[in-house]
Write a protein that holds these residues in place. Structure first.
Motif, short mmCIF file in Angstrom:
data_model
loop_
_atom_site.label_atom_id
_atom_site.label_comp_id
_atom_site.label_asym_id
_atom_site.label_seq_id
_atom_site.Cartn_x
_atom_site.Cartn_y
_atom_site.Cartn_z
N TRP A 28 0.81 -1.22 0.00
CA TRP A 28 0.00 0.00 0.00
C TRP A 28 0.85 1.27 0.00
O TRP A 28 0.45 2.28 -0.56
N ILE A 97 -8.87 -6.09 3.00
CA ILE A 97 -9.54 -5.29 1.96
C ILE A 97 -8.51 -4.69 1.01
O ILE A 97 -7.40 -4.34 1.42
N VAL A 99 -8.49 -2.38 -3.01
CA VAL A 99 -9.16 -1.84 -4.20
C VAL A 99 -8.07 -1.54 -5.24
O VAL A 99 -6.99 -1.03 -4.88
N ARG A 104 -9.47 3.67 -6.56
CA ARG A 104 -9.45 4.15 -5.16
C ARG A 104 -10.06 5.54 -5.02
O ARG A 104 -10.06 6.31 -5.98
N ALA A 105 -10.50 5.83 -3.80
CA ALA A 105 -11.10 7.13 -3.47
C ALA A 105 -12.38 7.41 -4.27
O ALA A 105 -12.69 8.56 -4.55
N HIS A 106 -13.10 6.35 -4.62
CA HIS A 106 -14.39 6.49 -5.29
C HIS A 106 -15.51 5.83 -4.48
O HIS A 106 -16.59 5.57 -5.00
N GLY A 107 -15.21 5.50 -3.24
CA GLY A 107 -16.25 4.94 -2.37
C GLY A 107 -16.35 3.42 -2.39
O GLY A 107 -17.18 2.85 -1.67
N GLY A 109 -14.15 1.08 -1.42
CA GLY A 109 -13.67 0.46 -0.19
C GLY A 109 -14.69 0.56 0.93
O GLY A 109 -14.98 -0.43 1.61
N ARG A 110 -15.26 1.74 1.10
CA ARG A 110 -16.25 1.90 2.17
C ARG A 110 -17.48 1.03 1.89
O ARG A 110 -18.02 0.40 2.81
N ASN A 136 -1.31 4.38 7.56
CA ASN A 136 -2.20 4.11 6.42
C ASN A 136 -3.52 4.85 6.67
O ASN A 136 -4.16 4.65 7.70
N PHE A 137 -3.95 5.68 5.69
CA PHE A 137 -5.19 6.44 5.87
C PHE A 137 -6.38 5.52 6.09
O PHE A 137 -7.41 5.94 6.61
N TYR A 142 -11.57 2.87 8.68
CA TYR A 142 -12.05 1.83 9.60
C TYR A 142 -12.71 2.46 10.84
O TYR A 142 -13.75 2.02 11.29
C1 LIG Z 1 -7.75 1.24 1.75
C2 LIG Z 1 -8.65 1.02 0.56
C3 LIG Z 1 -9.20 -0.39 0.58
C4 LIG Z 1 -9.83 2.00 0.67
O1 LIG Z 1 -10.65 1.84 -0.46
P1 LIG Z 1 -11.09 3.11 -1.31
O2 LIG Z 1 -12.08 2.64 -2.30
O3 LIG Z 1 -9.88 3.81 -1.81
O4 LIG Z 1 -11.78 3.98 -0.18
P2 LIG Z 1 -13.05 4.93 -0.32
O5 LIG Z 1 -13.07 5.61 -1.65
O6 LIG Z 1 -14.27 4.19 0.08
O7 LIG Z 1 -12.68 6.05 0.73
C5 LIG Z 1 -12.88 5.89 2.10
C6 LIG Z 1 -12.42 7.14 2.80
O8 LIG Z 1 -11.01 7.26 2.71
C7 LIG Z 1 -10.65 8.52 2.12
N1 LIG Z 1 -9.52 8.30 1.23
C8 LIG Z 1 -9.52 7.57 0.10
N2 LIG Z 1 -8.28 7.56 -0.44
C9 LIG Z 1 -7.50 8.31 0.37
C10 LIG Z 1 -6.12 8.67 0.37
N3 LIG Z 1 -5.29 8.25 -0.61
N4 LIG Z 1 -5.65 9.41 1.37
C11 LIG Z 1 -6.47 9.83 2.36
N5 LIG Z 1 -7.79 9.52 2.42
C12 LIG Z 1 -8.30 8.78 1.44
C13 LIG Z 1 -11.84 8.95 1.34
O9 LIG Z 1 -11.83 10.36 1.28
C14 LIG Z 1 -12.98 8.39 2.12
O10 LIG Z 1 -13.38 9.23 3.13
P3 LIG Z 1 -14.72 10.10 2.93
O11 LIG Z 1 -15.81 9.10 2.68
O12 LIG Z 1 -14.84 10.78 4.25
O13 LIG Z 1 -14.47 10.98 1.78
C15 LIG Z 1 -7.91 1.27 -0.79
O14 LIG Z 1 -7.51 2.62 -0.86
C16 LIG Z 1 -6.71 0.38 -1.00
O15 LIG Z 1 -6.83 -0.71 -1.53
N6 LIG Z 1 -5.52 0.81 -0.58
C17 LIG Z 1 -4.30 0.04 -0.75
C18 LIG Z 1 -4.33 -1.25 0.06
C19 LIG Z 1 -4.54 -0.99 1.52
O16 LIG Z 1 -3.97 -0.08 2.10
N7 LIG Z 1 -5.36 -1.85 2.12
C20 LIG Z 1 -5.64 -1.79 3.54
C21 LIG Z 1 -4.58 -2.49 4.31
S1 LIG Z 1 -4.99 -2.52 6.03
#
Ligand SMILES: CC(C)(COP(=O)(O)OP(=O)(O)OC[C@H]1O[C@@H](n2cnc3c(N)ncnc32)[C@H](O)[C@@H]1OP(=O)(O)O)[C@@H](O)C(=O)NCCC(=O)NCCS
Length: 164
Positions: A28, A97, A99, A104-107, A109-110, A136-137, A142
């Motif tokens: 990540w 989890i 994505v 990413r950042a399109h909802g 993951g949530r 990790n953001f 979570y």
């Molecule tokens: C972590 C992960 C699963 C989240 O999925 P996602 O589809 O990107 O997340 P979402 O779009 O649903 O965003 C969830 C929240 O995180 C925030 N967010 C998304 N990407 C972000 C980034 N790069 N930096 C900071 N915040 C971020 C969003 O703003 C959102 O918050 P909001 O609803 O208040 O706006 C995905 O980014 C990922 O696969 N990351 C790499 C692998 C990883 O880190 N997995 C988790 C290991 S524990």
């Protein structure tokens, strides 16, 4: 540009894609690019997907408008003898989890997280655990979905969601 997506239950044939998501989770950090085979042959990562799908495994896969997988969230019951990073007890499934970067950042993951928590509750689980690195953001994601820190180490925390 990402388009519409939908979410479906994970099936046995998703094992390879879940492996891809384990690689995304392990890699990540920007610039972290350990090769897939290196990650998936390491016991600490392989345990999250090996033998998918076991009877106690459950998950969801997000797919794009053409049915291609773009993200997944799943849980699996790990044993005390072979625990995951987020192990809190033998009867507590651990969540993973990931994505695809372009989505990413399109909802996605949530949405996956919410579906999985509902599913865990429906399956009668009282807790769901996970492990995330401190910087990790995803930790904020979570927390906003009801996970609380139950153990904090120097580089990562364990979080648990208690079912109401
Ligand atoms: C972590 C992960 C699963 C989240 O999925 P996602 O589809 O990107 O997340 P979402 O779009 O649903 O965003 C969830 C929240 O995180 C925030 N967010 C998304 N990407 C972000 C980034 N790069 N930096 C900071 N915040 C971020 C969003 O703003 C959102 O918050 P909001 O609803 O208040 O706006 C995905 O980014 C990922 O696969 N990351 C790499 C692998 C990883 O880190 N997995 C988790 C290991 S524990």
């Amino acid at each position: 540009m990402p388009d519409a997506y939908s979410i479906r239950p994970a099936v046995q044939a998703d094992g390879s894609f879940l492996g891809d998501m384990v690689v995304e989770a392990a890699n990540w950090r920007a610039g972290g690019a350990r090769p897939r085979h290196e990650i998936l042959t390491a016991a600490e990562h392989r345990r999250y997907v090996s033998g998918w799908m076991r009877p106690a495994d459950a998950g969801y896969v997000a797919v794009d408008s053409e049915g291609q997988p773009i993200g997944a969230a799943w849980y699996r019951m790990l044993s005390q003898a072979d625990p995951g990073f987020g192990f809190v007890g033998t009867a507590v499934p651990e969540l993973i989890i990931g994505v695809q970067p372009i989505w990413r950042a399109h909802g996605v993951g949530r949405a996956l997280l919410r579906r999985l928590v509902v599913s865990a509750r429906e399956q009668g689980h009282s807790r769901l655990s996970l492990s995330v690195e401190n910087d990790n953001f995803a930790r904020t994601l979570y927390r906003s979905e009801g996970f609380v820190v139950v153990d904090a180490g120097p580089t990562r925390v364990t979080m648990v969601h208690r079912m109401p």
